[in-house]
Write a protein that holds these residues in place. Structure first.
Motif, PDB file in Angstrom:
ATOM      1  N   PRO A 164      88.161 -31.926  52.899  1.00  0.00           N
ATOM      2  CA  PRO A 164      88.234 -30.722  53.730  1.00  0.00           C
ATOM      3  C   PRO A 164      88.504 -31.076  55.184  1.00  0.00           C
ATOM      4  O   PRO A 164      88.013 -32.085  55.688  1.00  0.00           O
ATOM      5  N   ARG A 165      89.278 -30.232  55.858  1.00  0.00           N
ATOM      6  CA  ARG A 165      89.605 -30.453  57.257  1.00  0.00           C
ATOM      7  C   ARG A 165      90.208 -29.191  57.865  1.00  0.00           C
ATOM      8  O   ARG A 165      90.649 -28.293  57.148  1.00  0.00           O
ATOM      9  N   GLY A 252      92.051 -36.417  64.527  1.00  0.00           N
ATOM     10  CA  GLY A 252      92.710 -36.759  65.778  1.00  0.00           C
ATOM     11  C   GLY A 252      94.107 -37.319  65.623  1.00  0.00           C
ATOM     12  O   GLY A 252      94.796 -37.540  66.623  1.00  0.00           O
ATOM     13  N   GLU A 253      94.562 -37.529  64.390  1.00  0.00           N
ATOM     14  CA  GLU A 253      95.893 -38.081  64.157  1.00  0.00           C
ATOM     15  C   GLU A 253      96.933 -36.975  63.979  1.00  0.00           C
ATOM     16  O   GLU A 253      96.626 -35.883  63.507  1.00  0.00           O
ATOM     17  N   VAL A 273      95.266 -33.183  62.701  1.00  0.00           N
ATOM     18  CA  VAL A 273      93.958 -32.983  62.073  1.00  0.00           C
ATOM     19  C   VAL A 273      92.902 -32.821  63.165  1.00  0.00           C
ATOM     20  O   VAL A 273      92.636 -33.741  63.935  1.00  0.00           O
ATOM     21  N   LYS A 274      92.319 -31.649  63.211  1.00  0.00           N
ATOM     22  CA  LYS A 274      91.362 -31.327  64.268  1.00  0.00           C
ATOM     23  C   LYS A 274      89.934 -31.707  63.908  1.00  0.00           C
ATOM     24  O   LYS A 274      89.176 -32.191  64.739  1.00  0.00           O
ATOM     25  N   GLU A 275      89.522 -31.478  62.665  1.00  0.00           N
ATOM     26  CA  GLU A 275      88.145 -31.758  62.259  1.00  0.00           C
ATOM     27  C   GLU A 275      88.071 -32.171  60.802  1.00  0.00           C
ATOM     28  O   GLU A 275      88.762 -31.601  59.959  1.00  0.00           O
ATOM     29  N   THR A 276      87.248 -33.176  60.508  1.00  0.00           N
ATOM     30  CA  THR A 276      87.031 -33.618  59.130  1.00  0.00           C
ATOM     31  C   THR A 276      85.553 -33.651  58.758  1.00  0.00           C
ATOM     32  O   THR A 276      85.228 -33.874  57.593  1.00  0.00           O
ATOM     33  N   PHE A 282      81.680 -26.395  57.722  1.00  0.00           N
ATOM     34  CA  PHE A 282      80.887 -25.372  57.047  1.00  0.00           C
ATOM     35  C   PHE A 282      80.195 -24.452  58.045  1.00  0.00           C
ATOM     36  O   PHE A 282      80.032 -23.249  57.801  1.00  0.00           O
ATOM     37  N   ASN A 283      79.783 -25.003  59.181  1.00  0.00           N
ATOM     38  CA  ASN A 283      79.079 -24.226  60.195  1.00  0.00           C
ATOM     39  C   ASN A 283      79.986 -23.823  61.349  1.00  0.00           C
ATOM     40  O   ASN A 283      79.507 -23.530  62.454  1.00  0.00           O
TER      41      ASN A 283
END
Length: 341
Positions: A164-165, A252-253, A273-276, A282-283
Motif C-alpha cells: 500500500p502507498r 520519495g522516489e 511515491v509519497k507514503e508507504t 490507514f490514519n
C-alpha cells in the motif's frame, strides 16, 4: 442499474454509481424487527437483545428469502444495535442517500423501482427505506474502523503484502511517444529540469495535464498491488502500468517516464511515491485515502468482515428460534466465509 448498490460510495463524485463497500447492505431494526409478543401471533425465528425477527420479516408473499438475505438482516440488526447513531453519521448517511439518488436518476427514469428491488434483497420493504440503509451502512463502516484500529498490528500484515502507498503523478499528452514534436520535446525537457530544482508537487501543479490531479499538486491518492485499471484512460484511476511502476519504488522516489496508450490517445507519466507507512496511510487525514485503506484491509482477508461482525454479535443476546432459518444462516456463513458460526 442492478449494481447501483454495489460500489464504493466514498468515491461517488468520480464514479458512475457509488455506494458504500460491497456487501454492506443494511436494514433498520426499528422498522423491520416486529415483536411477536405484541402483534398477530407471529412466529419468532430469531431475536437480538430482545428485538424479535419474525417469520413475516423473512418471508414475502411467495417464498422465503435465501441465506444471504437472512445473513444481511442479521448483520444489519447487529450493526444497528452496536453503533450509536451520531449527528456526524446521520450527516454521512444523508450525503450518501443524496449521491445515490442523483447518480441513479442519471441512469434511469425508473430508478426508484430499480433501487426498491435491490433494497428488497437486503430486508428493506420500500424505496423510503433508502436512508435507513445509508445510515446503517455508515455505521457498519464505523464498526469496522473501530475493530481494525484496535487490532491493527495483527491485521496489517496481509495488507502490507500488497504494498500500500499513496502517490502523485504528472501526465503529459503526446501524439507519438517515439516521435515527439518539437513542442512536446521541449515540454518534456522543461518538466525534467524542473524536477531537479523543485518538488514533485510544484512541478505537477505547473505542468501536469491530468485534470483530475493537477489542481491537487499531482496527488492521485491510494494504490496497492490490486489497483489495476481496466480502462487506463479513466481520469479517476492511476493506469495499470503506472501502478506497477509505483509499486517498485520506495518512498520519495520518482519513476522514469511511463508510456500509456489507450482509446484517448498516448500519454507520458511520471509517478512519485509519497507514503508507504501502513499506519500513516490507514490514519490519513485525507478521508478518501483512509477509507480506501480500510476497504483494502477488509479485502485482504475474505473472512475479516464476518470476524468483526461476530465479535460485536457476541456482546448481544442473539437467539434463533427457527431451525430452518438458523440452518440457512449457518450454511451461508460456512460457504461464504469458511468459518465456524
Amino acid at each position: 442499474m442492478t449494481d447501483v448498490l454495489r460500489n464504493n460510495w466514498f468515491v461517488v463524485l468520480i464514479a458512475v454509481i457509488i455506494i458504500c463497500f460491497i456487501g454492506y447492505f443494511i436494514y433498520d431494526t426499528n422498522k423491520d424487527n416486529v415483536s411477536a409478543k405484541s402483534s398477530n401471533n407471529e412466529q419468532v425465528v430469531a431475536s437480538i437483545n430482545k428485538d424479535d425477527i419474525t417469520a413475516k420479516d423473512l418471508y414475502d408473499e411467495s417464498a422465503p428469502y435465501d441465506g444471504s438475505t437472512i445473513y444481511n438482516m442479521y448483520k444489519n440488526a447487529v450493526v444497528d444495535q452496536s453503533i450509536e447513531t451520531t449527528k456526524d453519521l446521520k450527516k454521512q448517511a444523508n450525503t450518501l442517500e443524496a449521491n445515490i439518488k442523483s447518480n441513479a436518476s442519471n441512469q434511469s427514469d425508473d430508478y426508484e423501482s430499480t433501487l426498491t428491488s435491490e433494497l428488497a434483497k437486503y430486508g428493506y420493504s420500500s424505496f423510503d427505506d433508502l436512508n435507513d440503509y445509508c445510515l446503517t451502512s455508515v455505521k457498519e463502516k464505523e464498526m469496522n474502523k473501530r475493530y481494525i484500529t484496535k487490532h491493527f498490528e495483527d491485521l496489517k500484515t496481509a495488507w502490507e503484502t500488497k504494498s500500500p502507498r499513496t502517490v502523485s503523478i504528472i501526465k503529459m499528452d503526446v501524439s507519438d511517444a517515439d516521435n515527439l514534436t518539437e513542442t512536446e520535446a521541449k515540454k518534456k525537457s522543461n518538466i525534467e529540469t524542473a524536477l531537479t530544482k523543485e518538488s514533485f508537487a510544484d512541478v505537477a501543479k505547473a505542468f501536469s495535464e491530468d485534470s483530475n490531479t493537477a489542481n491537487k499538486k499531482g496527488f492521485a491518492g491510494y494504490i496497492d498491488a490490486d489497483s489495476t485499471s481496466s480502462d487506463s484512460s479513466s481520469t479517476s484511476t492511476v493506469p495499470a502500468d503506472v501502478v506497477t511502476a509505483a509499486i517498485n519504488l520506495k518512498k520519495g522516489e520518482t519513476s522514469d517516464w511511463i508510456t500509456v496508450t489507450n482509446s484517448s490517445g498516448t500519454s507520458l507519466y511520471k509517478v512519485y511515491v509519497k507514503e508507504t507507512d501502513s499506519s500513516k496511510i490507514f490514519n490519513a487525514k485525507n478521508d478518501t485515502v483512509a477509507n480506501q485503506a480500510l476497504y483494502a484491509i477488509l479485502n485482504s482477508d475474505s473472512s475479516l468482515s464476518y470476524k468483526i461482525l461476530k465479535s460485536y454479535a457476541k456482546k448481544l443476546d442473539i437467539k434463533f428460534n427457527d431451525k430452518s432459518t438458523k440452518k440457512k444462516f449457518d450454511n451461508y456463513v460456512k460457504t461464504t466465509y469458511g468459518g465456524d458460526q
